[in-house]
Design an enzyme around this catalytic site. Structure first.
Site, PDB file in Angstrom:
ATOM      1  N   TYR A 109       0.860  -1.190   0.000  1.00 17.71           N
ATOM      2  CA  TYR A 109       0.000   0.000   0.000  1.00 17.71           C
ATOM      3  C   TYR A 109       0.897   1.242   0.000  1.00 17.71           C
ATOM      4  CZ  TYR A 109      -3.065   3.751   1.348  1.00 17.71           C
ATOM      5  OH  TYR A 109      -3.739   4.934   1.345  1.00 17.71           O
ATOM      6  N   GLU A 197      -2.806   7.801  -4.302  1.00 16.38           N
ATOM      7  CA  GLU A 197      -2.846   6.494  -3.643  1.00 16.38           C
ATOM      8  C   GLU A 197      -2.606   5.389  -4.661  1.00 16.38           C
ATOM      9  OE1 GLU A 197      -6.583   4.539  -2.366  1.00 16.38           O
ATOM     10  OE2 GLU A 197      -5.790   4.692  -0.330  1.00 16.38           O
TER      11      GLU A 197
END
Ligand code: GDP
Ligand code: MN
Length: 399
Positions: A109, A197
């Site tokens: 992530y 992101e």
């Protein structure tokens, strides 16, 4: 402003962030054709909507033939994709992105956000890629790596290496990680993003660091200096109520209740919402007319709130400084003369030219409910709405 995954990947690619080969399609035929153009044996078909959580909601399909791609797209196009981020009404799918599938060895992530406490760009990373960051912080908080960037010097290579080591990335891949992190940081700062992101950032079976998903959000107030980004706006992904208002230079926030609110300033809007709730009501929206609103602008705002089917009562709450109560009153009267409004309208005015404003409302002979304080205004609009609802029920029962 949000953009689509394929757009974010294209933007990030120009900063050196690698993602799989892919192509956009507007129909199932085109998607199948795109896969043949791309070549290979496995592809991933991804619904392009401004929301995450598509994988779990059936918006991402791994396919091994062009007919499988066609079939997956048949289901996606024109449908509303409901993910945990879209709300129950979902978001329309009008574009899909077809990508060559990659063999995943590891998922990471990676997020870039603005940290208001340190007033710096913050990098948030985790070795638990693929899960949402909210899940990660609830279930695997110890896996999260954070770093802030000193703006005067930018993101340094040693910081990137540090992050890579903390994530347990093999030494041989660190250079690719550095390139990815610095690319994201440059894209974030140079384009006035508020969020980047990549989830997941993957390490492939053949040792490539690749962005498998990408999300970017931009600061609306800086879009004027990035025309190439403003062009990426996709109105099909916005609340139609909010985009109609934005096109008219008004700030509109759609909510789920039934009391429409016309206010000036975000702070007063918040206080108005709270007071309505305290009085037992639920706001349908709030529309901020800003400062120095002319009668015309007020009328436009009023019509916009009326066009929201959820609205069953209206509260106009203006605390006029730069604004003028007489202009607000004129705008309200203008609309109520033009359109037959069959719902209660409560107006509370305070500040500049309040006496003239009250006079205009009183002289109009229109059934406008007036109030002097915010509490009173909220109580009156909730009361009037409740009475209206009760009457409606009685009428339906009688017929
Ligand atoms: P999101 O659910 O909206 O965040 O969509 P993502 O783009 O993150 O895709 C969801 C999941 O699909 C990813 O976490 C991967 O596990 C999987 N996925 C996406 N692309 C590929 C691919 O090329 N190969 C494989 N094997 N899985 C993929
Ligand atoms: Mn994702």
């Amino acid at each position: 402003m949000d953009i689509h995954e394929y757009q974010a990947k294209e933007v990030l690619a120009s900063f050196g962030v690698v993602s799989p080969d892919g192509a956009l399609a507007y129909s199932p035929e085109q998607a199948a054709y795109r896969s043949r153009e791309l070549g290979g044996e496995r592809w991933v078909v991804k619904a392009q909507v401004h929301a995450g959580g598509r994988g779990k909601a059936g918006g991402v399909h791994v396919c091994d033939s062009d007919t499988a791609i066609y079939d997956a797209c048949e289901k996606l196009f024109g449908a509303k994709l409901v993910t945990h981020q879209t709300g129950p009404e979902g978001m329309g799918v009008y574009r899909v992105y077809v990508e060559k599938a990659v063999a995943i060895a590891r998922e990471i992530y990676l997020g870039f956000v603005l940290d208001r406490t340190s007033q710096r760009v913050m990098i948030v990373a985790s070795s638990e890629g693929g899960m949402e960051i909210e899940e990660i912080s609830a279930e695997k908080p110890e896996s999260i790596v954070r770093a802030t960037v000193e703006p005067a010097v930018g993101l340094r290579e040693f910081q990137c290496r540090q992050i890579a080591f903390k994530l347990g990335v093999d030494a041989g891949l660190v250079q690719q990680m550095v390139r990815t992190l610095q690319g994201c940081y440059r894209a974030f700062t140079e384009l006035d993003a508020t969020m980047v992101e990549i989830n997941p950032l993957v390490i492939t079976a053949d040792d490539q660091v690749v962005a498998l998903d990408a999300k970017m959000t931009f600061d609306d107030n800086a879009l004027f200096r990035h025309p190439q980004i403003s062009e990426l706006r996709d109105k099909s992904q916005e609340d139609p109520r909010e985009s109609r208002a934005a096109d008219r230079g008004l700030n509109y926030v759609g909510l789920d209740g039934n009391i429409g609110c016309i206010v000036n300033g975000a702070g007063l809007a918040m206080a108005t919402m709270d007071t309505i709730k305290l009085a037992g009501g639920e706001p349908a929206n709030f529309l901020d007319i800003g400062g120095g609103a002319t009668p015309d602008r007020v009328a436009k705002a009023f019509r916009l709130v009326l066009s929201d089917k959820k609205v069953q009562a209206i509260l106009v709450n203006i605390f006029a400084g730069i604004n003028r109560c007489d202009w607000v009153a004129e705008g309200v009267v203008q609309v109520l003369r033009e359109i037959e409004v069959d719902m209660p309208v409560v107006v509370r005015l305070a500040g500049t030219n309040v006496e003239q404003g009250q006079k205009i409302l009183a002289a109009s002979g229109l059934p406008i409910i007036r109030a002097t304080t915010l509490n009173q205004a909220a109580e009156r609009v909730v009361q009037a709405w409740q009475n209206d609802q009760a009457q409606g029920v009685n009428m339906r029962a009688a017929s």
